[in-house]
Structures are given as structure tokens and as C-alpha cells.
Design a protein around this motif. Structure first.
Motif, short mmCIF file in Angstrom:
data_model
loop_
_atom_site.label_atom_id
_atom_site.label_comp_id
_atom_site.label_asym_id
_atom_site.label_seq_id
_atom_site.Cartn_x
_atom_site.Cartn_y
_atom_site.Cartn_z
N ILE A 190 0.83 -1.20 0.00
CA ILE A 190 0.00 0.00 0.00
C ILE A 190 0.87 1.25 0.00
O ILE A 190 0.60 2.23 -0.73
CB ILE A 190 -0.95 0.00 1.22
N ALA A 191 1.93 1.24 0.81
CA ALA A 191 2.84 2.39 0.86
C ALA A 191 3.51 2.61 -0.49
O ALA A 191 3.70 3.76 -0.93
CB ALA A 191 3.91 2.16 1.94
N MET A 192 3.86 1.53 -1.18
CA MET A 192 4.49 1.64 -2.49
C MET A 192 3.54 2.28 -3.50
O MET A 192 3.92 3.21 -4.23
CB MET A 192 4.92 0.25 -2.97
N LEU A 193 2.29 1.83 -3.52
CA LEU A 193 1.30 2.39 -4.45
C LEU A 193 1.01 3.85 -4.13
O LEU A 193 0.93 4.69 -5.04
CB LEU A 193 0.02 1.56 -4.39
N LEU A 194 0.86 4.17 -2.84
CA LEU A 194 0.61 5.55 -2.45
C LEU A 194 1.80 6.45 -2.82
O LEU A 194 1.61 7.59 -3.26
CB LEU A 194 0.34 5.64 -0.94
N GLY A 195 3.01 5.93 -2.64
CA GLY A 195 4.20 6.71 -2.99
C GLY A 195 4.24 7.03 -4.47
O GLY A 195 4.57 8.16 -4.87
N ILE A 196 3.90 6.04 -5.31
CA ILE A 196 3.89 6.27 -6.76
C ILE A 196 2.83 7.30 -7.13
O ILE A 196 3.08 8.23 -7.91
CB ILE A 196 3.65 4.94 -7.50
N VAL A 197 1.62 7.16 -6.55
CA VAL A 197 0.52 8.09 -6.86
C VAL A 197 0.88 9.52 -6.44
O VAL A 197 0.72 10.47 -7.22
CB VAL A 197 -0.78 7.64 -6.16
N VAL A 198 1.39 9.67 -5.22
CA VAL A 198 1.75 11.00 -4.73
C VAL A 198 2.89 11.59 -5.56
O VAL A 198 2.87 12.78 -5.92
CB VAL A 198 2.16 10.94 -3.24
N LEU A 233 11.08 16.51 3.33
CA LEU A 233 10.60 15.39 4.15
C LEU A 233 10.83 14.04 3.48
O LEU A 233 11.38 13.11 4.10
CB LEU A 233 9.12 15.58 4.45
N PHE A 234 10.39 13.88 2.21
CA PHE A 234 10.54 12.59 1.53
C PHE A 234 12.00 12.19 1.42
O PHE A 234 12.36 11.03 1.64
CB PHE A 234 9.90 12.64 0.14
N ASP A 235 12.83 13.15 1.04
CA ASP A 235 14.26 12.87 0.86
C ASP A 235 14.90 12.45 2.19
O ASP A 235 15.65 11.47 2.25
CB ASP A 235 14.96 14.11 0.30
N ILE A 236 14.58 13.17 3.27
CA ILE A 236 15.17 12.87 4.58
C ILE A 236 14.74 11.50 5.08
O ILE A 236 15.56 10.67 5.50
CB ILE A 236 14.80 13.97 5.60
N VAL A 237 13.42 11.23 5.03
CA VAL A 237 12.90 9.94 5.51
C VAL A 237 13.47 8.79 4.70
O VAL A 237 13.89 7.76 5.25
CB VAL A 237 11.36 9.92 5.46
N ALA A 244 8.26 7.18 1.19
CA ALA A 244 9.08 8.36 0.96
C ALA A 244 10.01 8.18 -0.25
O ALA A 244 10.16 9.09 -1.07
CB ALA A 244 9.91 8.67 2.22
N LEU A 245 10.61 7.00 -0.37
CA LEU A 245 11.53 6.75 -1.48
C LEU A 245 10.82 6.84 -2.83
O LEU A 245 11.30 7.49 -3.77
CB LEU A 245 12.17 5.36 -1.33
N LEU A 246 9.67 6.18 -2.96
CA LEU A 246 8.96 6.16 -4.24
C LEU A 246 8.31 7.51 -4.55
O LEU A 246 8.25 7.92 -5.71
CB LEU A 246 7.93 5.04 -4.26
N ALA A 247 7.81 8.20 -3.53
CA ALA A 247 7.22 9.52 -3.76
C ALA A 247 8.27 10.48 -4.33
O ALA A 247 8.00 11.21 -5.28
CB ALA A 247 6.64 10.07 -2.46
N LYS A 248 9.48 10.45 -3.76
CA LYS A 248 10.54 11.34 -4.26
C LYS A 248 10.97 10.95 -5.67
O LYS A 248 11.17 11.80 -6.55
CB LYS A 248 11.74 11.31 -3.33
N THR A 249 11.11 9.64 -5.91
CA THR A 249 11.56 9.17 -7.23
C THR A 249 10.60 9.62 -8.33
O THR A 249 11.02 10.19 -9.35
CB THR A 249 11.68 7.64 -7.23
N PHE A 250 9.32 9.39 -8.14
CA PHE A 250 8.35 9.71 -9.19
C PHE A 250 8.04 11.20 -9.25
O PHE A 250 7.67 11.72 -10.31
CB PHE A 250 7.07 8.89 -9.01
N ALA A 251 8.20 11.92 -8.14
CA ALA A 251 8.03 13.37 -8.18
C ALA A 251 9.16 14.02 -8.96
O ALA A 251 8.97 15.02 -9.65
CB ALA A 251 7.99 13.94 -6.76
N THR A 252 10.33 13.41 -8.89
CA THR A 252 11.50 13.95 -9.60
C THR A 252 11.49 13.56 -11.07
O THR A 252 11.75 14.39 -11.95
CB THR A 252 12.80 13.45 -8.95
N LEU A 253 11.18 12.29 -11.36
CA LEU A 253 11.29 11.78 -12.73
C LEU A 253 9.97 11.81 -13.49
O LEU A 253 9.95 12.00 -14.70
CB LEU A 253 11.82 10.34 -12.71
#
Length: 434
Positions: free
Chosen positions: A9-17, A46-50, A207-216
Motif C-alpha cells: 500500500i505504501a508503495m502504491l501511495l508513494g507512486i501516486v503522490v 521530508l521525503f528525501d530525509i525519511v 518516501a523513497l517512491l514519492a521522491k523518485t516519481f516526483a522527480t522523474l
């Protein structure tokens, strides 16, 4: 809710966000001030730090876990004089799966031809680090200072030191038994620490996936869609097809059960894109869910995280054919055979070098005379593919561990086929958290 479900669930939410933030950044719907606030306080804040704290906490466990587990495993194996045959089977299987991976990748790339018609317009310069000579690689496997090897995270040297120490402990009589008991107790403590960290895994994954997809974002895939799909399809075919066939033929075990049991580790590997960071989860899953005895898993899993790079080999095979097709260069049958040999050996030889995937690709391209500038083109989609191939790598580690353990009589089939493990694992996870 189980830990695996929470991580998914966290992975899917991270991708969506992440995709949502990327869209808002690109469209400027919220104005430059809000966009800068999102980037500054959330994406890069926050995402990067976490995410970085989470990866750091996982890497914290790698060196002590590898050292202590290998010492315990070497003690047990040395008492039964099985360490030589086990090491031989493990290395042979890892080389075999890597050669199969690169061969499959080349075959897929030659059939589909993803590089034909692609405009040669590198997105930037790529400076290949100089790959170490084979003689240096062989010499550097043996540590001159084990403390320095542990401080630098040099896994091959740590493995050699731990195996030597475990062998010596098993030959020391009563003093050796006391030291072995200490390491066994220490191993339990470290595994409990891993259990505590796993409670916080969903937050780190998000946090990892949210930052990755927000950047790319998602649009970066479209530029190299055909190449991306060929690599992705080959990775899935190797993970679900080749590994399943090997497991069934060499051990008689059910591949579907293994894939189900390894799901938490695969999700973890995908989110971290690091075999080393995933190593504690992989080792724990292989032992507790697949039923592989610690004396085997403690050797095969750390070694696999160091030298088994089937996912990276697949990327190299497709990328080599893609770059050759893109530049219109014909490297011939001998060239592709050279690619297979070089990539297989490089998977061992450059295991301890940072940025190993691109360095190995540079080595392969140099061997067959292809321009290194082509690496800059495939780098755009490498991050997401890196996440998938890391999951493939740790799946390969688990398959080899199960095969070797079955051949050594060190695999509990009752645990392997136990489908009630999830509830037991969740209970252990809760106890570890408390």
C-alpha cells in the motif's frame, strides 16, 4: 494488516503522490510559490530525509549481519566438512544464471530490435570510471585489514574474513565452542534488530517512491519506450521463467510457492533499488519463510548480493544491442559471444565498485568497440529499471539458496510449503516492535 500488505500500500501511495507532484510541477497549476514549497519542503525535504534515513538504517545492518551470519554458517559447515562443495555449487549456479540472463537479453534485443530507428541524440556526457584489472580484483578479494574492510563495506573481503574465522572457530575445541555460542547469540540479537526496523519499512518505502516519481515523473519512460519494455519484459521472463525452470528441475520445489514467500523481499528490493540494503530482509525471508538452514543461507545470500547480478546483466545485454542498432554498428556473432563472457565475469569482478551497473556496461561496450556515449541515452530510464532488476537479483539469490540447501539436506520443506506463515510472521513483527 500484515507488514507485506502495508509495504504494498505504501508503495502504491508513494507512486501516486509522486506522479501527482510531478504533474503539478510541470503544469504550474498551483503557482510557482506553492510548487517551490512542495519541492523544498516535501520532495527534497521530508521525503528525501525519511528515505535516506531508511536506507541508512538498512545499510547499518548489512556488515554486522553478513559477518556474524557467515561466521555462524562457516562454523556449522566446517564441522561437517561441507563448505567446499557448498561454495562450488553456489558460485557455479550464480555464474550459470548470469550467463543465461545475458543470453536471453541478447536474444530478445536481436528479435525485437529496440534501437532501430532511434535518433542518436545523447542526453548528456557520460564519463566511464576506469574498471579495475582482473588481477587487482582477485588480489583485493583478500583483506589486509578486516576492520578497514568492514568500515568500507567491502563485501567480498568481509566474506573471506568471516569464512576463515568461522573455519578457525570450528577447529579450536572448547574455546571455539564458547566463541561460536557468542556469535549464535549475537546473530539472534541482530535478526531482532532487523525485525524492529521492518516496522518502519512502509514509511521509508513511501518516501523513497514519492521522491523518485516526483522527480522523474512518468513521461521520461516514453522517450525510450521500446528499450524500456524490452528490458522490463526480459527481466520478468527471466524471473518467472528461467528461475522457475531451474528451481523445478534442480530441486523439485514449487516455484509459485517461492515467489509467494519472497514477495516481501521483492517489494523491498524494488523500493530501495539496492541489493545490499535489501540483504537483511532477503536473508530473514529465505531462512524463515523458505526454510533454508542458516548455515547455507548465511553463505549463499551475502555472496549473491555481492556477485549475482542477473538483472544488471539483462540490462547490459539489451543496452549493448540497443546501442549497436541505434548507431548502425554490426558487432557479429563473436561480438555477442564476447558480450556474454565479459558480462558474466564482470558480474563478479566489479561487485564492490560503486555504480556497478553503468561501469559494467562501459566495460562491455569497450570490449566490442561500441561508443560509450550511448550510455547517456539509456540513463534516462535506468532508475526505474534498476528497481525492477534489483528485485530480480534477490529472487535469483533465493532460488540458488533453495537449490543448494535442498541438495545439502538443509531445507525444511514443511516451512517452504507452510501457507500460514504470514500470521506467524506478523506476530513476530509485533513482538519485535514491542
Amino acid at each position: 494488516m500484515g507488514l507485506t500488505t502495508k509495504i504494498l500500500i505504501a508503495m502504491l501511495l508513494g507512486i501516486v503522490v509522486g506522479v501527482l507532484f510531478n504533474f503539478l510541477n510541470a503544469s504550474q497549476l498551483l503557482g510557482s510559490g506553492v510548487t517551490e514549497a512542495i519541492n523544498g519542503y516535501l520532495t527534497e525535504g521530508l521525503f528525501d530525509i525519511v528515505g535516506r534515513i531508511f536506507i541508512a538504517s538498512l545499510k547499518l545492518m548489512v556488515v554486522p549481519l553478513v559477518l556474524v551470519s557467515l561466521v555462524c554458517g562457516a562454523c556449522a559447515l566446517s564441522e561437517g566438512h561441507r563448505i567446499g562443495p557448498l561454495a562450488g555449487k553456489t558460485v557455479l549456479l550464480y555464474l550459470l544464471t548470469t550467463a543465461a540472463a545475458i543470453s536471453l537479453a541478447l536474444a530478445m534485443a536481436l528479435i525485437i530490435q529496440p534501437g532501430v530507428g532511434v535518433d542518436v541524440a545523447p542526453g548528456g556526457a557520460f564519463e566511464a570510471k576506469e574498471s579495475p584489472p582482473l588481477s587487482d580484483v582477485l588480489v583485493n578479494i583478500f583483506p589486509t585489514n578486516p576492520v578497514a574492510a568492514m568500515a568500507q563495506g567491502n563485501m567480498l573481503q568481509i566474506i573471506v574474513f568471516a569464512l576463515l574465522m568461522g573455519y578457525a572457530i570450528s577447529r579450536c575445541g572448547e574455546p571455539g565452542r564458547r566463541v561460536a555460542a557468542f556469535f549464535n547469540d549475537l546473530n539472534e540479537v541482530i535478526l531482532r534488530m532487523v525485525g524492529v526496523l521492518m516496522v518502519f519499512a512502509p514509511y521509508g518505502v513511501f518516501a523513497l517512491l514519492a521522491k523518485t516519481f516526483a522527480t522523474l515523473g512518468v513521461e521520461f519512460i516514453l522517450d525510450l519506450g521500446k528499450y524500456f519494455l524490452v528490458v522490463l519484459g526480459t527481466l520478468l521472463l527471466h524471473a518467472l521463467g528461467v528461475y522457475s525452470l531451474l528451481l523445478k528441475l534442480l530441486s523439485g520445489l514449487n516455484p509459485i510457492e517461492l515467489i509467494k514467500k519472497m514477495r516481501p523481499a521483492m517489494v523491498f528490493a524494488f523500493s530501495t533499488a539496492s541489493s545490499a540494503a535489501t540483504l537483511p530482509v532477503t536473508l530473514s525471508t529465505v531462512e524463515k519463510r523458505l526454510g533454508v538452514d542458516n548455515k547455507v543461507a548465511a553463505f549463499t545470500i551475502p555472496l549473491g548480493a555481492t556477485i549475482n547480478m542477473d538483472g544488471t546483466a539483462i540490462m547490459q545485454g539489451v543496452a549493448t544491442a540497443f546501442i549497436a542498432q541505434m548507431y548502425g554498428i554490426e558487432i557479429g556473432l563473436m561480438g555477442y559471444l564476447t558480450v556474454i563472457l565479459t558480462a558474466t565475469l564482470a558480474s563478479v569482478g566489479t561487485a564492490g565498485v560503486p555504480g556497478v551497473g553503468l561501469i559494467m556496461l562501459a566495460m562491455v561496450l569497450q570490449q566490442v568497440g561500441l561508443p560509450l556515449e550511448g550510455i547517456a541515452i539509456v540513463m534516462g530510464v535506468d532508475r526505474l529499471l534498476d528497481m525492477v532488476r534489483t528485485a530480480v537479483n534477490i529472487t535469483g539469490d533465493s532460488v540458488v539458496s533453495a537449490i543448494v540447501a535442498k541438495s545439502e539436506g538443509a531445507l525444511s520443506e514443511e516451512t517452504f510449503y507452510d501457507r500460514n506463515y504470514e500470521s506467524v510472521a506478523n506476530g513476530r513483527g509485533a513482538a519485535a516492535a514491542q
